[in-house]
Motif scaffolding. Structure first.
Motif, PDB file in Angstrom:
ATOM      1  N   GLU A 365       0.836  -1.194   0.000  1.00 58.29           N
ATOM      2  CA  GLU A 365       0.000   0.000   0.000  1.00 58.29           C
ATOM      3  C   GLU A 365       0.869   1.241   0.000  1.00 58.29           C
ATOM      4  N   GLY A 366       0.476   2.229  -0.747  1.00 56.00           N
ATOM      5  CA  GLY A 366       1.265   3.455  -0.796  1.00 56.00           C
ATOM      6  C   GLY A 366       0.454   4.661  -0.372  1.00 56.00           C
ATOM      7  N   PHE A 367       1.143   5.766  -0.132  1.00 60.97           N
ATOM      8  CA  PHE A 367       0.458   7.014   0.157  1.00 60.97           C
ATOM      9  C   PHE A 367      -0.114   7.589  -1.140  1.00 60.97           C
ATOM     10  N   PRO A 368      -1.183   8.348  -1.058  1.00 56.77           N
ATOM     11  CA  PRO A 368      -1.751   8.928  -2.281  1.00 56.77           C
ATOM     12  C   PRO A 368      -0.731   9.810  -2.997  1.00 56.77           C
ATOM     13  N   ALA A 369      -0.755   9.731  -4.312  1.00 60.42           N
ATOM     14  CA  ALA A 369       0.189  10.528  -5.110  1.00 60.42           C
ATOM     15  C   ALA A 369      -0.388  11.926  -5.322  1.00 60.42           C
ATOM     16  N   THR A 370      -0.553  12.651  -4.231  1.00 59.64           N
ATOM     17  CA  THR A 370      -1.100  13.994  -4.310  1.00 59.64           C
ATOM     18  C   THR A 370      -0.011  14.985  -4.663  1.00 59.64           C
ATOM     19  N   VAL A 371      -0.427  16.123  -5.150  1.00 57.40           N
ATOM     20  CA  VAL A 371       0.524  17.168  -5.515  1.00 57.40           C
ATOM     21  C   VAL A 371       1.009  17.864  -4.250  1.00 57.40           C
ATOM     22  N   PRO A 372       2.320  17.992  -4.045  1.00 59.02           N
ATOM     23  CA  PRO A 372       2.815  18.657  -2.837  1.00 59.02           C
ATOM     24  C   PRO A 372       2.522  20.142  -2.862  1.00 59.02           C
ATOM     25  N   LEU A 378       9.192  19.493   4.138  1.00 57.08           N
ATOM     26  CA  LEU A 378      10.087  18.336   4.172  1.00 57.08           C
ATOM     27  C   LEU A 378       9.939  17.556   5.462  1.00 57.08           C
ATOM     28  N   ARG A 379      10.199  16.263   5.369  1.00 55.56           N
ATOM     29  CA  ARG A 379      10.305  15.401   6.541  1.00 55.56           C
ATOM     30  C   ARG A 379      11.729  14.866   6.605  1.00 55.56           C
ATOM     31  N   GLY A 380      12.279  14.792   7.819  1.00 49.80           N
ATOM     32  CA  GLY A 380      13.652  14.327   7.960  1.00 49.80           C
ATOM     33  C   GLY A 380      13.784  13.259   9.032  1.00 49.80           C
ATOM     34  N   ALA A 381      14.556  12.218   8.753  1.00 50.26           N
ATOM     35  CA  ALA A 381      14.764  11.119   9.693  1.00 50.26           C
ATOM     36  C   ALA A 381      16.163  11.182  10.296  1.00 50.26           C
ATOM     37  N   TRP A 382      16.355  10.401  11.353  1.00 57.65           N
ATOM     38  CA  TRP A 382      17.598  10.403  12.130  1.00 57.65           C
ATOM     39  C   TRP A 382      18.821  10.092  11.281  1.00 57.65           C
ATOM     40  N   ILE A 386      15.524  12.368   3.725  1.00 60.55           N
ATOM     41  CA  ILE A 386      14.544  13.454   3.654  1.00 60.55           C
ATOM     42  C   ILE A 386      13.524  13.116   2.577  1.00 60.55           C
ATOM     43  N   ARG A 387      12.249  13.351   2.910  1.00 62.52           N
ATOM     44  CA  ARG A 387      11.165  13.169   1.959  1.00 62.52           C
ATOM     45  C   ARG A 387      10.364  14.456   1.858  1.00 62.52           C
ATOM     46  N   ILE A 388       9.652  14.614   0.741  1.00 59.80           N
ATOM     47  CA  ILE A 388       8.770  15.760   0.558  1.00 59.80           C
ATOM     48  C   ILE A 388       7.376  15.384   1.036  1.00 59.80           C
ATOM     49  N   ARG A 389       6.798  16.253   1.883  1.00 60.55           N
ATOM     50  CA  ARG A 389       5.462  15.987   2.395  1.00 60.55           C
ATOM     51  C   ARG A 389       4.473  15.806   1.247  1.00 60.55           C
ATOM     52  N   ARG A 390       3.631  14.778   1.397  1.00 56.78           N
ATOM     53  CA  ARG A 390       2.628  14.380   0.417  1.00 56.78           C
ATOM     54  C   ARG A 390       3.250  13.779  -0.838  1.00 56.78           C
ATOM     55  N   HIS A 394       7.377   8.887  -2.975  1.00 58.66           N
ATOM     56  CA  HIS A 394       7.839   9.130  -4.343  1.00 58.66           C
ATOM     57  C   HIS A 394       9.130   9.924  -4.429  1.00 58.66           C
ATOM     58  N   PHE A 395       9.555  10.491  -3.309  1.00 63.40           N
ATOM     59  CA  PHE A 395      10.794  11.269  -3.323  1.00 63.40           C
ATOM     60  C   PHE A 395      11.568  11.000  -2.049  1.00 63.40           C
ATOM     61  N   SER A 396      12.852  10.668  -2.209  1.00 62.44           N
ATOM     62  CA  SER A 396      13.712  10.452  -1.052  1.00 62.44           C
ATOM     63  C   SER A 396      15.147  10.780  -1.439  1.00 62.44           C
TER      64      SER A 396
END
Length: 412
Positions: A365-372, A378-382, A386-390, A394-396
């Motif tokens: 299952e994936g997150f909806p491919a909505t337009v950011p 941005l989201r950032g992990a330890w 980094i990913r783009i919200r929404r 699809h982006f990392s």
């Protein structure tokens, strides 16, 4: 390092004032200013862009480097926000002068580049775990057994991105508990003073804090700290804050409040309360107490994300009905405080959503491919990912491979 150098003009031109513009960024101008002949007086400065006054502010922010340089009591720093209406594309001349005079601070005129919109927000975490197992958490900790911690090198890459983010929009903890990181306070010290107003974090303060750590927070100059406070009832605390001890929470809070009150560079204290049937009657009084006793600047009362791993038993016992929300909203509206009530969406009861484990994407299952949104968030992990919200699925990109993270995200 700030350039603590100011040239004093002739007695005729500038007999009293000294100051310097240290940093010019796309969304702010940072420096210091004082009236040397009246060091206890706080002066105001004004920002001019292309000759037009756009903003003014009192120079009263405490800076340790000013004290070390013999600049009064150190409470002479300022940070001037560039208004959005002044942010037309292109390069512009920037000047800062003492308000009501033609006397400019050293370091101006300067140039500011407004070609690039700042990042809307950066939601990051320096760890990937929490010391609690709250039954309503939007993260599914079922299979999380260890705590990974960010390195100093990765955090420095985060700092490189901070100038692109507006004040109070750079999380260094969003989903997890930052006090689990043994270098949290050292990381804060790494952030340049002029960038700290961009940064905040959320904490449950259920891990014992030392007096020295609290004092470092109180003088950090961060934008704010969110403290989770769902109940002051000891029995209910054990249910809603599973794994936490109310005694530790209250001990930390009772030391944090006076330390923050006594500091000129303390972050704002903001509180977040999750509303349930079990704490419904307590909330108005608890919110009032937060402002009157716990030095609250804001208080957010909100619904729980209806994530799938929350048990049905918890939903049945704790989730509020529509009538409950209407009553609570009306009660809180009567209070003379800065309260944000975040009501559930219309499809709240009928729709369950995935946990926010953005870094462990299941294959089925994936997150909806909505337009950011633009500007991007941005989201950032330890570990630096980094990913783009929404666009999480699809982006990392890992920030550690980027020679110039700010230039990379400007390009996006």
């Amino acid at each position: 390092m700030f350039k603590l150098k100011s040239m004093v003009a002739s007695q005729k031109d500038r007999p009293l004032f000294q100051g310097h513009v240290d940093t010019v960024q796309p969304d702010r101008v940072v420096g210091w200013a004082w009236n040397k002949s009246q060091p206890d007086q706080r002066v105001s400065v004004e920002l001019l862009i292309d000759g037009k006054v756009q903003a003014s502010v009192r120079a009263e922010v405490f800076r340790r480097d000013l004290v070390d340089a013999g600049i009064g009591d150190g409470c002479h720093g300022f940070s001037l926000l560039v208004p959005e209406e002044a942010m037309s594309r292109g390069r512009h001349e920037v000047r800062v002068r003492f308000e009501g005079t033609e006397t400019e601070l050293d370091g101006t005129p300067a140039e500011i580049d407004l070609d690039l919109q700042p990042i809307e927000y950066f939601a990051g975490d320096i760890v990937d775990n929490c010391n609690l197992r709250c039954p309503f958490c939007l993260v599914d900790y079922t299979n999380i057994r260890t705590t990974h911690k960010m390195s100093r090198e990765t955090f420095q890459k985060w700092i490189d991105i901070m100038p692109l983010v507006r004040d109070g929009r750079f999380f260094i903890s969003c989903l997890h508990e930052p006090t689990l990181h043994p270098e949290l306070f050292d990381f804060i010290d790494m952030i340049p003073v002029e960038l700290r107003k961009k940064v905040f974090f959320t904490t449950n303060i259920c891990k014992p804090l030392k007096d020295e750590q609290i004092q470092r927070l109180a003088t950090s100059g961060l934008s704010h700290i969110n403290i989770s406070m769902d109940t002051l009832d000891e029995e209910l605390f054990g249910i809603l804050r599973k794994g936490g001890r109310q005694k530790i929470f209250l001990d930390n809070l009772q030391r944090i409040v006076p330390a923050f009150k006594a500091s000129n560079s303390a972050p704002e204290l903001r509180y977040i309360t999750m509303a349930y049937r079990t704490n419904l009657d307590e909330i108005p009084g608890m919110v009032s107490r937060a402002f009157e006793e716990f030095h609250a600047a804001r208080h957010e009362v909100r619904y729980t994300y209806n994530v799938r791993h929350i048990t049905e038993a918890f939903r049945q016992e704790h989730f509020l009905s529509r009538d409950d929300w209407t009553t609570l909203d009306a009660e809180l509206a009567k209070l003379p405080h800065a309260i944000d009530v975040i009501l559930p969406p219309d499809d709240y009861e009928s729709t369950q959503v995935r946990s926010t484990n953005y870094w462990m994407m299941p294959d089925e299952e994936g997150f909806p491919a909505t337009v950011p949104e633009r500007p991007i968030a941005l989201r950032g992990a330890w570990d630096g990912e980094i990913r783009i919200r929404r666009r999480e699925e699809h982006f990392s990109v890992n920030v550690n491979i980027l020679e110039n993270p700010a230039a990379f995200f400007r390009a996006i």
